[in-house]
Design an enzyme around this catalytic site. Structure first.
Site, short mmCIF file in Angstrom:
data_model
loop_
_atom_site.label_atom_id
_atom_site.label_comp_id
_atom_site.label_asym_id
_atom_site.label_seq_id
_atom_site.Cartn_x
_atom_site.Cartn_y
_atom_site.Cartn_z
N SER A 167 0.82 -1.20 0.00
CA SER A 167 0.00 0.00 0.00
C SER A 167 0.87 1.26 0.00
CB SER A 167 -0.96 -0.08 1.19
OG SER A 167 -2.01 0.81 1.04
N ASP A 252 -9.63 -5.03 -4.09
CA ASP A 252 -9.08 -3.68 -4.02
C ASP A 252 -9.99 -2.75 -4.82
OD1 ASP A 252 -6.77 -2.83 -2.62
OD2 ASP A 252 -5.49 -4.16 -3.82
N HIS A 284 -7.67 -5.63 0.25
CA HIS A 284 -6.43 -4.85 0.40
C HIS A 284 -5.59 -5.32 1.59
CE1 HIS A 284 -4.19 -1.12 -0.30
NE2 HIS A 284 -4.19 -0.89 0.99
N1 LIG Z 1 -8.23 4.43 6.04
C1 LIG Z 1 -7.94 3.36 5.15
C2 LIG Z 1 -7.01 2.39 5.84
C3 LIG Z 1 -5.88 1.96 4.98
O1 LIG Z 1 -5.88 2.25 3.81
C4 LIG Z 1 -4.77 1.15 5.53
C5 LIG Z 1 -4.81 0.72 6.84
C6 LIG Z 1 -3.82 -0.13 7.35
C7 LIG Z 1 -2.79 -0.56 6.52
C8 LIG Z 1 -2.74 -0.14 5.20
C9 LIG Z 1 -3.73 0.73 4.70
N2 LIG Z 1 -3.69 1.19 3.40
C10 LIG Z 1 -2.59 1.79 2.82
O2 LIG Z 1 -1.52 2.08 3.29
C11 LIG Z 1 -9.24 2.74 4.65
O3 LIG Z 1 -10.28 3.34 4.79
O4 LIG Z 1 -9.24 1.67 4.06
#
Ligand SMILES: N[C@@H](CC(=O)c1ccccc1NC=O)C(=O)O
Length: 312
Positions: A167, A252, A284
């Site tokens: 991510s 995703d 994801h």
């Molecule tokens: N606030 C995000 C959370 C999120 O994207 C996320 C959370 C924990 C680990 C990785 C993530 N995504 C990208 O870094 C959501 O709503 O999905």
């Protein structure tokens, strides 16, 4: 009229609400998880954090560890090293950059893929960086570049570096690929033989109007400067020696799929050997949680690239 790139089109056709939805991977998860008491996070994120913590504890139990090694002068410039119990004289090193939208997590949550990799003879290094809002994006990118240079200088017996990020971490790993290693601060050109970019953000510009930017506080110009999609020319010296695996989860968001496909095309045009995986039945988050299992498709692909002699 000049041709609009895919991302420019996406930014101009998505309104703010749609952008927020496209950058909220939790909303696209099909798993139903009971809320954790007293938590402000989405239950899928809470379950993700728990899985990473439990996995990292298992990683610590099966490896020889050196924890809290400084790769730079900053308080957050630390890494954890996991080594095989059976020493390997020239191990490949798997350098992991965690996700969490540049705001949460750290190396303490980043040893969950250690068991299958260390048991195969790899060294795993989990990196921390200064999270936002304390850390700016430019700082985080600089930290990850300095960390990789440090590993390469310090452990020259390693038989190649394999970067991996999830991510936001895949974004940072891709920025590391786009580094001018001739700059004096690095003092080395790391031998990066592979990169596993898992559910990454590669064009930051659509994030400018989203909730994610409430803590990043970046301008469109900052976003463009930190978009790997616009830096493929700087990655080109690695083409021919670095195998890139791009993976997205079936569940995703459309925008995450689009960004990985767009980077795949650009990298292929630049001469890279790219493997694209659209992993079925995962979102994801469990895209990487499952990484602790030997049988999992991604674990197999990573081992094949690191040990199978897959030539770029
Ligand atoms: N606030 C995000 C959370 C999120 O994207 C996320 C959370 C924990 C680990 C990785 C993530 N995504 C990208 O870094 C959501 O709503 O999905």
């Amino acid at each position: 009229m000049a041709q609009l790139s895919g991302a420019t089109q996406a930014r101009e056709t998505m309104d703010k609400e749609e952008c927020n939805r496209q950058f909220s991977p939790t909303l696209w998860s099909k798993r139903i998880i009971q809320p954790f008491e007293g938590s402000n996070e989405h239950p899928v994120v809470d379950a993700h954090i728990k899985a990473l913590q439990e996995g990292t504890a298992r990683g610590k139990a099966v490896a020889e560890t050196i924890l809290d090694v400084s790769y730079g002068p900053g308080d957050d410039e630390k890494m954890d090293i996991y080594m095989p119990l059976k020493p390997n004289p020239a191990p490949p090193v798997f350098v992991y950059i965690h996700g969490g939208y540049w705001r949460i997590l750290g190396k303490e949550f980043s040893g969950y893929m250690v068991p299958p990799l260390v048991e195969s003879g790899a060294v795993v290094v989990a990196l921390s960086y200064t999270l936002s809002p304390k850390g700016s994006m430019d700082l985080m990118v600089d930290q990850m570049r300095r960390a990789v240079a440090f590993i390469s200088r310090q452990y020259s017996h390693f038989s190649g570096i394999y970067l991996c990020g999830h991510s936001a971490g895949a974004h940072l790993a891709a920025m590391v690929l786009a580094t001018d290693w001739s700059l004096p601060e690095y003092g080395v050109t790391p031998d990066i033989k592979g990169a596993f970019l898992l559910s990454g953000v590669f064009d930051m510009r659509p994030l400018v109007q989203t909730y994610v930017n409430e803590h990043l506080k970046m301008t469109l110009e900052d976003m463009a400067r930190n978009s790997p999609m616009l830096k493929v020319d700087a990655m080109a010296p690695l083409a021919g020696k670095c195998h890139i695996v791009l993976a997205v989860a079936e569940h995703d968001t459309t925008e995450f799929h689009r960004q990985s496909r767009e980077l795949e095309q650009s990298l292929k045009s630049a001469g890279f050997n790219v493997t694209f995986l659209d992993v079925p039945n995962v979102d994801h988050f469990d895209l990487v949680e499952k990484f602790c299992s030997e049988e999992y498709q991604l674990t197999q692909v990573i081992k094949e690239v690191m040990f199978g002699g897959v030539k770029p």
